[in-house]
Design a protein around this motif. Structure first.
Motif, PDB file in Angstrom:
ATOM      1  N   VAL A  68      35.677  38.167  32.422  1.00  0.00           N
ATOM      2  CA  VAL A  68      36.578  38.855  33.130  1.00  0.00           C
ATOM      3  C   VAL A  68      36.780  37.752  34.346  1.00  0.00           C
ATOM      4  N   VAL A  69      38.094  37.734  34.718  1.00  0.00           N
ATOM      5  CA  VAL A  69      38.536  36.890  35.918  1.00  0.00           C
ATOM      6  C   VAL A  69      39.724  37.520  36.860  1.00  0.00           C
ATOM      7  N   PHE A  70      39.613  37.353  37.975  1.00  0.00           N
ATOM      8  CA  PHE A  70      40.653  37.938  39.024  1.00  0.00           C
ATOM      9  C   PHE A  70      41.387  36.823  39.607  1.00  0.00           C
ATOM     10  N   ILE A  71      42.675  37.050  39.634  1.00  0.00           N
ATOM     11  CA  ILE A  71      43.563  36.344  40.058  1.00  0.00           C
ATOM     12  C   ILE A  71      44.105  36.714  41.525  1.00  0.00           C
ATOM     13  N   ASP A  72      44.118  35.588  42.436  1.00  0.00           N
ATOM     14  CA  ASP A  72      44.549  35.667  44.019  1.00  0.00           C
ATOM     15  C   ASP A  72      45.548  34.789  44.240  1.00  0.00           C
ATOM     16  N   PHE A  78      39.562  33.282  39.803  1.00  0.00           N
ATOM     17  CA  PHE A  78      37.989  33.706  40.557  1.00  0.00           C
ATOM     18  C   PHE A  78      37.001  34.426  39.475  1.00  0.00           C
ATOM     19  N   ASP A  99      31.452  41.853  40.930  1.00  0.00           N
ATOM     20  CA  ASP A  99      32.137  43.086  40.638  1.00  0.00           C
ATOM     21  C   ASP A  99      31.697  43.627  39.360  1.00  0.00           C
ATOM     22  N   ARG A 120      31.065  36.197  43.235  1.00  0.00           N
ATOM     23  CA  ARG A 120      31.680  35.018  44.319  1.00  0.00           C
ATOM     24  C   ARG A 120      30.580  34.955  45.470  1.00  0.00           C
TER      25      ARG A 120
END
Lengths: 246, 130
Positions: free
Chosen positions: A58-62, A67, A84, A71
């Protein structure tokens, strides 16, 4: 790999220590809620990530940047690791080893691990946080911050793996166990945990925003709480310690 | 409603995988968390109902199920793939275990948690010792 014969440093905890706070989903999401808010309130900057090959992809986009789910943040001498994802059995060993490696390389004096313990009856306004340290040097930290020692109990599952690795490392760790509901996100107990951490790291944390968002946090945290309970319930099966320890 | 700090990105970063149960969107109502515990001769069902007032909770029990419906004081707004969705109610149907004495069910609401106590019909009878 676990260090079986690690040598613990004899240096004392400085009055303004370099601290690493670990926020992972657990009972009532105490660690997640507390560390998420600390990152926000202390305006901590992202400085890295922990890559875990066993974790769900899973990745997060900001702002167009990618990311990972685990973290690392920093503000002055305070660092935070925020996950998370719940840490399951497969992830626990490599996660804790990564945290320890980071702490050793960055001269961390103390690791704080906020977590929750189930309270049969929780008195609002009188929620207690207990301390469990891996090094007697942290007894003074508990004494100065009026944190009672967690004296008797059992911790099982992935949390036990993380604790064992922290215990065997050269970096002193303090596990902060705050009374909570256990099954539902509990921002009230997380707020108590934030107050204790704030006192230990000697940094003021304004809780005004947190207080206004308590109901929202309980609703927002439902899915993560459910995912976390699925993992915790696996570890809650062996409730009775082996006969030899009775 | 208020700003997010889970995940802790401050400028509206959105996870690729949504955190909320998909049932919320399918049912157009929030699905509250619940847990069922066994305590002595009773079942204790707890349902987390944050942002709800006692007078806006409805509990119905039939053979085999408890249905809880509640209206939120303030709408809960989430963004799902760019669409903003407002939720104003919560609803959950929970199966109750066998041997539940539904005639003696009681409920209380405190700190946003609804506790439904369901006595068991197979709890047995205490026999005084003469």
């Amino acid at each position: 790999m676990m260090k079986r014969n690690s040598i613990k440093s004899s240096k004392r905890i400085p009055s303004k220590p370099s601290v690493l706070i670990i926020g992972i989903p657990g009972p009532s999401l105490i660690g997640t809620l507390a560390v998420s808010y600390l990152v926000h309130a202390l305006d901590m900057e992202i400085v890295g990530e922990i890559e875990n090959m066993e974790a769900t992809p899973v990745v997060f986009i900001d702002s167009g940047e990618i990311f990972g789910p685990i973290r690392i943040y920093r503000s002055g001498s305070t660092y935070a690791v925020l996950s998370d994802l719940p840490i399951d059995y497969e992830m626990a060993v490599s996660f804790s080893q990564s945290v320890i490696d980071f702490a050793e390389k960055n001269g961390i004096d103390m690791i704080l691990l906020p977590n929750g313990i189930q309270a049969v009856s929780k008195e609002p306004g009188n929620i207690k946080t207990f301390g469990l340290s891996t090094d007697e040097k942290l007894d003074s930290v508990m004494y100065e911050n009026e944190i009672p020692k967690f004296l008797t109990g059992m911790i099982a599952g992935p949390d036990a793996t993380i604790l064992t690795n922290l215990k065997n490392s050269t970096v002193p760790s303090l596990i902060l166990l705050t009374q909570c509901n256990f099954f539902f996100p509990d921002p009230e107990s997380a707020m108590q945990s934030i107050k204790v951490i704030s006192s230990i790291i000697k940094r003021d944390v304004d809780l005004t925003e947190f207080k206004t968002q308590m109901n929202y946090l309980r609703l927002q945290g439902r899915q993560l709480m459910e995912d976390t309970l699925n993992i915790l319930q696996q570890e809650r099966e062996p409730q009775t310690p082996p006969q030899i320890y009775k | 409603m208020a700003t997010n700090f889970i995940p802790s990105f401050k400028k509206g970063g959105k996870p690729v995988v949504e955190h909320h149960p998909e049932d919320d969107f399918l049912l157009k109502e929030l699905v509250p968390l619940s847990c069922l515990l066994e305590k002595n001769s009773k079942w204790v069902l707890q349902i987390d109902l944050p942002g709800v007032e006692k007078r806006n909770i409805e509990v119905n029990i039939t053979h085999g199920h408890v249905m809880i419906k509640a209206k939120l004081k303030e709408a809960y707004t989430v963004s799902n793939h760019g669409h903003v969705i407002r939720f104003e109610t919560m609803k959950k149907v929970v199966s109750i275990p066998p041997h539940a004495d539904i005639k003696r069910v009681s409920a209380k609401f405190r700190d946003g948690i609804l506790t439904v106590t369901i006595p068991r019909t197979d709890a047995g009878k205490r026999i005084p010792i003469g």
